[in-house]
Design a protein around this motif. Sequence first.
Motif, PDB file in Angstrom:
ATOM      1  N   UNK A 176       0.916  -1.216   0.227  1.00 42.09           N
ATOM      2  CA  UNK A 176      -0.102  -0.028   0.029  1.00 42.09           C
ATOM      3  C   UNK A 176       0.835   1.211  -0.177  1.00 42.09           C
ATOM      4  N   UNK A 177       0.600   2.020  -0.947  1.00 40.59           N
ATOM      5  CA  UNK A 177       1.195   3.284  -0.719  1.00 40.59           C
ATOM      6  C   UNK A 177       0.510   4.650  -0.819  1.00 40.59           C
ATOM      7  N   UNK A 178       1.093   5.718  -0.725  1.00 39.76           N
ATOM      8  CA  UNK A 178       0.259   6.934  -0.272  1.00 39.76           C
ATOM      9  C   UNK A 178       0.923   7.958  -1.272  1.00 39.76           C
ATOM     10  N   UNK A 179       0.154   9.093  -1.872  1.00 37.43           N
ATOM     11  CA  UNK A 179       0.693  10.096  -2.586  1.00 37.43           C
ATOM     12  C   UNK A 179       1.446   9.735  -3.676  1.00 37.43           C
ATOM     13  N   UNK A 180       2.565  10.371  -4.394  1.00 35.35           N
ATOM     14  CA  UNK A 180       3.092   9.824  -5.441  1.00 35.35           C
ATOM     15  C   UNK A 180       4.753  10.024  -5.088  1.00 35.35           C
ATOM     16  N   UNK A 269       4.825  13.644   5.890  1.00 38.60           N
ATOM     17  CA  UNK A 269       4.735  13.247   4.674  1.00 38.60           C
ATOM     18  C   UNK A 269       3.120  13.754   3.995  1.00 38.60           C
ATOM     19  N   UNK A 270       2.911  13.538   3.084  1.00 35.38           N
ATOM     20  CA  UNK A 270       1.382  13.953   2.496  1.00 35.38           C
ATOM     21  C   UNK A 270       0.530  13.386   3.687  1.00 35.38           C
ATOM     22  N   UNK A 271      -0.563  14.526   3.980  1.00 32.75           N
ATOM     23  CA  UNK A 271      -1.671  14.106   4.782  1.00 32.75           C
ATOM     24  C   UNK A 271      -2.200  12.908   4.634  1.00 32.75           C
ATOM     25  N   UNK A 272      -2.411  12.133   5.646  1.00 37.78           N
ATOM     26  CA  UNK A 272      -3.055  10.838   5.328  1.00 37.78           C
ATOM     27  C   UNK A 272      -2.110   9.547   5.715  1.00 37.78           C
ATOM     28  N   UNK A 273      -0.851  10.259   5.792  1.00 44.03           N
ATOM     29  CA  UNK A 273       0.332   8.958   6.114  1.00 44.03           C
ATOM     30  C   UNK A 273       0.331   8.715   7.565  1.00 44.03           C
TER      31      UNK A 273
END
Length: 378
Positions: A176-180, A269-273
Amino acid sequence: MGDQHVVTLANDSKGNPDEPLPALRWEEPPEGPVLVLLDQTRLPGEEVELVCTDVPALVEAIRGLAVRGAPLLGIAGAYGVALAAVRGYDVDEAAESLAHARPTAVNLAYGVRRALAAYRAALAGSAGGDPERAASAALAEARSLHAEDKEASAAMARHGLQLLAELLPGGGYQILTHCNTGALVSGGEGTAFAVALAAHRQGQLRRLWVDETRPLLQGARLTAYEAARSGMAYTLLTDNAAGSLFAAGNVHAVIIGADRIAADGSVANKVGSYPLAVLARYHNVPFIVVAPTTTVDQGTADGSSIEIEQRPGHEVTESTGNPVAPLGTQAYNPAFDITPAALITAIVTENGVVSPVTPDALAALCPSRAPGHDQVMG
């Protein structure tokens, strides 16, 4: 407003999954040097480029997220200093403007500092303070940083793949990954995405789960775009669907990038991490951060000391210009959140892996650099 115009994408690597995307490049047409950026706000619908002829145009592109991602912002910052120098603009003013274009990603100020230091050193060391020689030195430093980041990306992919093999023997990873975090944020193939891509190339990736990454959908628009180009097995999900994946046992590891890592190992890191880290801890799933050492800021003591960029509310209350909330609705829209070191299984850098994440272990992998996001001038 700077001098910026759009051209259609013309690059031999377009559509070729074996070549990195042309996220940024320096060109020298007859009318003068320019910095060319793949406009990430137009993806995946259009592949077009922005041509920046001055620093105000580049600052506008950075703030508007046409160019983004911590490592690439550092490269863009260095090239921006070179652009100002080569075109005869005020280099100190350009450096100051660039360094503060976005407050959280430490790489931006780092890249600016490197090119500015090279410029000043060449200027001081030349007879009569030769500005042409100094401009060449700034450009050479930007190119060096670009090449270093490409090498770092390849090294992180190797270290990350080895770590996955140790943590999850047997392969068949569901990540699972988040953002780019791919070639769109790097001089190479990326950070976290580069690890997943390396696993894919070895036949070890069963599924890449891609968070949409609200509100600007960097996962849906950009990571899915890169995954499709690379022929990876991937599935897009809304950010709030991640919990059900964990509960079903369908996430073997979470792998994300970073915009700044504090000295204590806390990661912005990007919000949601951060919610993903909490979920991963509850479900005993490895939570891995992949970032070059240029993202580590030893001058920032801990996560609470990291300035979090607050984005405009309309990014939440509107979608492609159409309202999704009542007129006048207030929106909370931080661009990043902080994950404490205690929730991080490992930090992967080009120099190796930190696990467990401690200040001393992190410092041991990082070369000595002048600290401080704001210390650009002087």
